[in-house]
Design an enzyme around this catalytic site. Structure first.
Site, PDB file in Angstrom:
ATOM      1  N   LEU A 496      43.585  50.588  36.059  1.00  0.00           N
ATOM      2  CA  LEU A 496      42.163  50.342  35.836  1.00  0.00           C
ATOM      3  C   LEU A 496      41.451  49.994  37.130  1.00  0.00           C
ATOM      4  CD1 LEU A 496      42.479  48.216  32.572  1.00  0.00           C
ATOM      5  CD2 LEU A 496      41.650  50.560  32.746  1.00  0.00           C
ATOM      6  N   GLY A 497      42.147  49.420  38.045  1.00  0.00           N
ATOM      7  CA  GLY A 497      41.517  49.080  39.316  1.00  0.00           C
ATOM      8  C   GLY A 497      42.382  48.156  40.123  1.00  0.00           C
ATOM      9  N   CYS A 498      41.997  48.060  41.376  1.00  0.00           N
ATOM     10  CA  CYS A 498      42.759  47.226  42.301  1.00  0.00           C
ATOM     11  C   CYS A 498      41.823  46.191  42.897  1.00  0.00           C
ATOM     12  CB  CYS A 498      43.341  48.117  43.396  1.00  0.00           C
ATOM     13  SG  CYS A 498      44.090  47.195  44.737  1.00  0.00           S
ATOM     14  N   LYS A 519      47.242  42.509  34.546  1.00  0.00           N
ATOM     15  CA  LYS A 519      47.012  42.304  35.976  1.00  0.00           C
ATOM     16  C   LYS A 519      48.338  41.913  36.606  1.00  0.00           C
ATOM     17  CE  LYS A 519      43.803  40.180  39.205  1.00  0.00           C
ATOM     18  NZ  LYS A 519      42.430  39.697  39.319  1.00  0.00           N
ATOM     19  N   ASP A 615      30.958  34.764  42.019  1.00  0.00           N
ATOM     20  CA  ASP A 615      31.171  36.175  42.359  1.00  0.00           C
ATOM     21  C   ASP A 615      30.482  37.099  41.360  1.00  0.00           C
ATOM     22  OD1 ASP A 615      32.063  38.213  43.936  1.00  0.00           O
ATOM     23  OD2 ASP A 615      34.097  38.251  43.119  1.00  0.00           O
TER      24      ASP A 615
END
Ligand code: ATP
Length: 875
Positions: A496-498, A519, A615
């Site tokens: 899904l993403g880094c 994760k 964030d």
């Protein structure tokens, strides 16, 4: 009281039966009296035959009652008859099917007695039917009817339906206490006798007495129902058992009546009656340990570490009591339990978690990675309290405390990391999937002790809004069946993403068709890059969360050198991707308002937990399956203490308020909810609107103006940190300036977010990061002409993007101030989670299963789909 007197009068001894009773004339009308004296003459030492005397007596009776043989009886005669009746039970035999009969075998005296008894009893009963009993206020006739009903029920059949018993239970329980003195009289109620005749063996007096006895039993049971935990009821219950035991000797009918009452009690309150039984067991076993049994994962409110997996134990996976379908309702398409045994106890209506149409909102993450510029070094010192208290948690800032969390170990190898390492860790983030990279200059002046971790874990033990989630069931089943959870239980489907500290995969829990976002973090890498604290902060925050717009952490486990977080999967991608799919690359105002409103609630919740998010950006706002949002990524968040503060409106000068707000609120120069004009604000305010006379007077004294009530603020408005964290375009001026920052940074980023969602770009973006930072600090805010945005929206942005944090909207009262802005007019905050989102994600492509292959030494772990294989990406 009856007693016999023996007197002597000359040669005649006379046995006189005297009765001390109330005036029975009232009972029997007193119109006609028949006085019977039994007299035994002992004259000349000769005893006369009693039969002779009775013969004479009978003749006397015949003479005196010839006008009405069945007329009222005399009082003394009745006395005698009553006495006899008391001595002997009245047997209801088949030989006397109705009325009064005299069998031939009986003597004249017996016949006389029976006749008198029957007549007298009948009369008495008829009288009594119309005579009220003063004690209870209910007529005696009613009481007799009730008793009769009881006897009928009890004597006719012991296997009665429960509802019949219920009726008895209630009726018996309201009987007056003083009815015990007249059982024999009642025994001759005509209807009662008729019914009692149905059984030869039934003794009328016995059922009555047993009913009266069982009334006590019944009463006790009712007490148990009312107060099942009282000690009295326990003792009374024992007494009841005793009473019932005694009752067995009375007669068959009495036993059955007792049983009927008991049965009716059970029928009425079967559920309640089970409680005292359990409680009694507990009382008996007090002090003795219960025999070892399987842990009840459904009731404990803490987390357990099973085989290195940290999971909360409050989830209603397999409660001891049978799980009803209503208890576990499917809440998602992303999980389906395969095993029939489980499905039976869960519910068969779960939707498939495997959507068929392949679309890839979640896989459209930019693959380009941005190297972040080295941010200027900032002092590592933090202005945070050295020992910050978050709720009940205490963050120990002891410099040399060793972190030996049981959750961060692999294959039995515990990782002990000196917090001094973290203190030195100020490395910037190096990898991001997004164009807007987060800067992680993380001042690690705090280390979190094991104790704080534990308390944090327990505080997140219960997640009501997720309690029906099948994913909890699936995970707990694995833990129960296999004892531990590991990578072997997941099929990695897609990357899904880094991020900076790890890579997130779409993963399916083997055997359950439940999708999770997994994760995976390489512990060695984190240690070597000094990002361990970030990882730990994220995990600890995730463990605390319980909010519809924040992620649920299902489990955490370590395997070999990997630390894995099992989280809720959001198939809708993020707001950055979603925005770019919009016609003008920007959201409409209602859509933007919806998203930022949900973000605001999430931030408010985080602040209340003592978490400053730091964030905020569209990339971190994920879209759930139902279209609502989920704020993710907490590794840059700051944990701090929160102390609830009562803020008076006067402390926030009216001019300041006016500066922050415009529209009706600002015109009033007050931001208190009571002063706000919009009708929805008043509706949503729970302040009592009725003023007492004193309040009214005070109100008049201050010139008719409403004095706003103080407001409780539970946000870390005083927290300060010097860390250089965030994303360039979203960094607050005070962070860039290094002034130290607090929760107001989240309101700055909130303003930037709203700006970007509405205008399609951030307000201070420059050609490079340095220019961007400079613009943030010095450039004034401007709004493009297109797209056209409302005054309220711009006004809110203006209030939020105030460069001085102390003048920024939200800096004093937190989210409450922002919620009251007119931009949110008409929004039902409480029900926003039920509102229809602007759009719901299309079905997602779950991709081809990936397989772990190998890991290269000293490199960040990543996996990349390459057919069936997975390669590690190095960075
Ligand atoms: N629960 C989730 N469901 C779907 N996608 C997720 C989920 N969590 C993370 N992702 C995706 O995985 C990617 C990596 O997320 P991660 O939080 O690790 O890093 P990040 O957001 O880049 O932040 P950082 O670098 O600061 O850690 C993100 O792009 C995000 O879209």
């Amino acid at each position: 009281m009856n007693h016999l007197e023996m007197g002597s009068s000359g040669g005649t001894s006379e046995i006189v039966e005297s009765v001390e009773e109330p005036n029975l004339d009232n009972y029997y009308g007193g119109s006609k009296t028949l006085r019977i004296k039994l007299k035994t003459n002992v004259q000349d030492g000769k005893c006369h035959d009693v039969e002779d005397d009775l013969g004479k007596l009978l003749r006397t009776i015949d003479l005196r009652t010839s006008s009405g043989a069945l007329g009222p009886m005399s009082k003394p005669g009745l006395d005698l008859l009553q006495k006899n009746a008391l001595k002997k039970p009245i047997k209801v035999g088949a030989s006397r099917p109705s009325g009064i009969g005299i069998s031939e075998s009986v003597t004249l005296k017996q016949a006389l007695r029976r006749l008198c008894i029957s007549q007298a009893s009948e009369m008495a009963a008829m009288k009594r039917l119309s005579k009220p009993i003063s004690l209870s206020g209910t007529s005696e006739a009613g009481t007799i009817k009730k008793l009769y009903a009881s006897v009928v029920v009890q004597s006719s059949d012991s296997s009665l339906p429960i509802n019949g018993g219920q009726r008895n239970l209630v009726e018996i329980s309201i009987m007056p206490e003083k009815v015990t003195g007249i059982p024999s009289k009642k025994a001759t109620v005509p209807g009662q006798v008729q019914n009692s005749e149905s059984s030869d063996n039934n003794v009328v007096s016995s059922p009555l007495s047993s009913v009266l006895n069982s009334r006590k039993v019944t009463k006790i049971r009712i007490q148990d129902v009312i107060n099942p935990t009282s000690e009295d009821s326990f003792e009374s219950q024992s007494a009841a058992v005793e009473t019932e035991k005694k009752g067995k000797s009375i007669s068959k009918a009495s036993i059955s009546s007792s049983q009927a009452v008991a049965a009716s009690s059970k029928g009425m309150v079967s559920q309640h009656l089970t409680k005292p039984v359990h409680r009694n067991k507990a009382i008996r076993k007090k002090g003795k340990p219960e025999p070892a049994s399987a842990p009840d994962v459904s009731t404990k409110h803490s987390e357990v570490n099973i085989g290195g997996v940290t999971v909360p134990t409050t989830k209603p996976c397999c409660p001891k009591e049978p799980v009803t379908p209503a208890c576990i309702t499917p809440t998602t398409k992303l999980c389906r339990l395969k095993e029939p045994s489980t499905a039976a106890c869960i519910t068969a209506t779960t939707k498939s978690c495997r959507p068929k149409e392949p679309t890839t909102p979640a896989c459209t993450m930019p693959t380009t990675k941005t190297r972040r510029p080295k941010a200027p070094a900032t002092p590592a010192t933090s202005t945070l309290n050295s020992a910050a208290v978050i709720g009940k948690e205490r963050i120990d800032t002891g410099a040399n405390k060793t972190l030996s969390s049981p959750n961060i170990h692999g294959s039995g190898r515990a990782i002990g990391v000196k917090s001094s390492e973290f203190s030195r860790s100020r490395e910037k983030g190096e990898c991001s999937h997004s164009s807007k990279s987060s800067i992680g200059d993380y001042s690690s002046s705090t280390s979190i002790s094991e104790e704080s971790h534990q308390s944090g874990a327990s505080s997140k033990g219960c997640r009501p809004h997720m309690s029906k989630d099948l994913r909890w069931v699936a995970i707990h089943q694995i833990l129960i069946q296999q004892g531990s959870l590991g990578l072997r239980n997941f099929r990695l489907l897609k990357r899904l993403g880094c991020g900076d500290i790890g890579t997130v995969y779409l993963a399916e829990l083997a055997g359950f068709e439940c999708l999770f976002a997994l994760k995976i973090m390489d512990v060695e890498f984190l240690v070597s890059r000094k990002k361990m604290l970030r990882a730990q902060t994220e995990r600890e925050i995730l463990q605390m969360l319980d909010h519809p717009f924040l992620p649920t952490l299902y489990a955490h486990f370590t395997t070999e050198n990997l630390s894995c977080l099992v989280m809720e999967f959001c198939p809708g991608g993020d707001l950055h991707v979603l925005r770019q799919r919009q016609p003008c690359r920007s959201f409409t105002e209602p859509a933007a308002r919806f998203y930022v409103a949900e973000v605001l609630l999430a931030l408010e919740y985080l602040h209340m937990l003592g978490v400053i998010y730091r964030d905020l950006k569209p990339e971190n706002i994920l879209v759930r399956e139902d279209g609502h949002i989920m704020l993710s990524d907490f590794d840059l968040s700051l944990r701090c203490s929160v102390s609830p503060t009562l803020v008076r409106s006067s402390s926030l000068g009216t001019q300041e308020s006016a500066k922050k707000l415009s529209g009706p609120c600002a015109e009033n120069s007050c931001i208190d909810p009571l002063c706000l004009r919009p009708s929805w604000v008043q509706v949503s305010c729970f302040t009592p609107r009725l003023l007492s006379s004193t309040q009214e007077k005070t109100r008049k004294e201050i010139g008719g103006q409403v004095r706003p009530l103080p407001q409780l603020v539970v946000e870390p408005t005083d927290a300060r940190s010097n860390s250089f964290v965030g994303t360039h375009e979203y960094l607050a001026p005070e962070i860039i300036r290094g002034d130290g920052h607090g929760s107001a940074v989240d309101w700055w980023t909130f303003g930037i977010l709203l700006y970007e969602l509405l205008f399609g770009r951030t307000p201070f973006r420059g050609p490079g990061n340095e220019e961007t930072l400079a613009n943030v600090v010095s450039q004034s805010l401007k709004f493009p002409e297109n797209p056209s945005v409302s005054f309220h929206a711009k006004d809110l942005i203006r209030g939020l993007l105030v460069k001085e944090p102390e003048n920024r909207l939200g800096s004093v009262k937190g989210a409450a101030e922002i919620k009251q802005h007119t931009f949110f007019d008409g929004l039902n905050w409480a029900l926003i989670r039920c509102a229809a989102p602007p759009e719901t994600p299309r079905t997602h492509d779950i991709g081809t299963p990936l397989m772990l292959r190998k890991k290269k030494e000293g490199k960040c772990l990543d996996f990349r789909a390459n057919g069936e294989d997975v390669e590690f990406e190095l960075f």
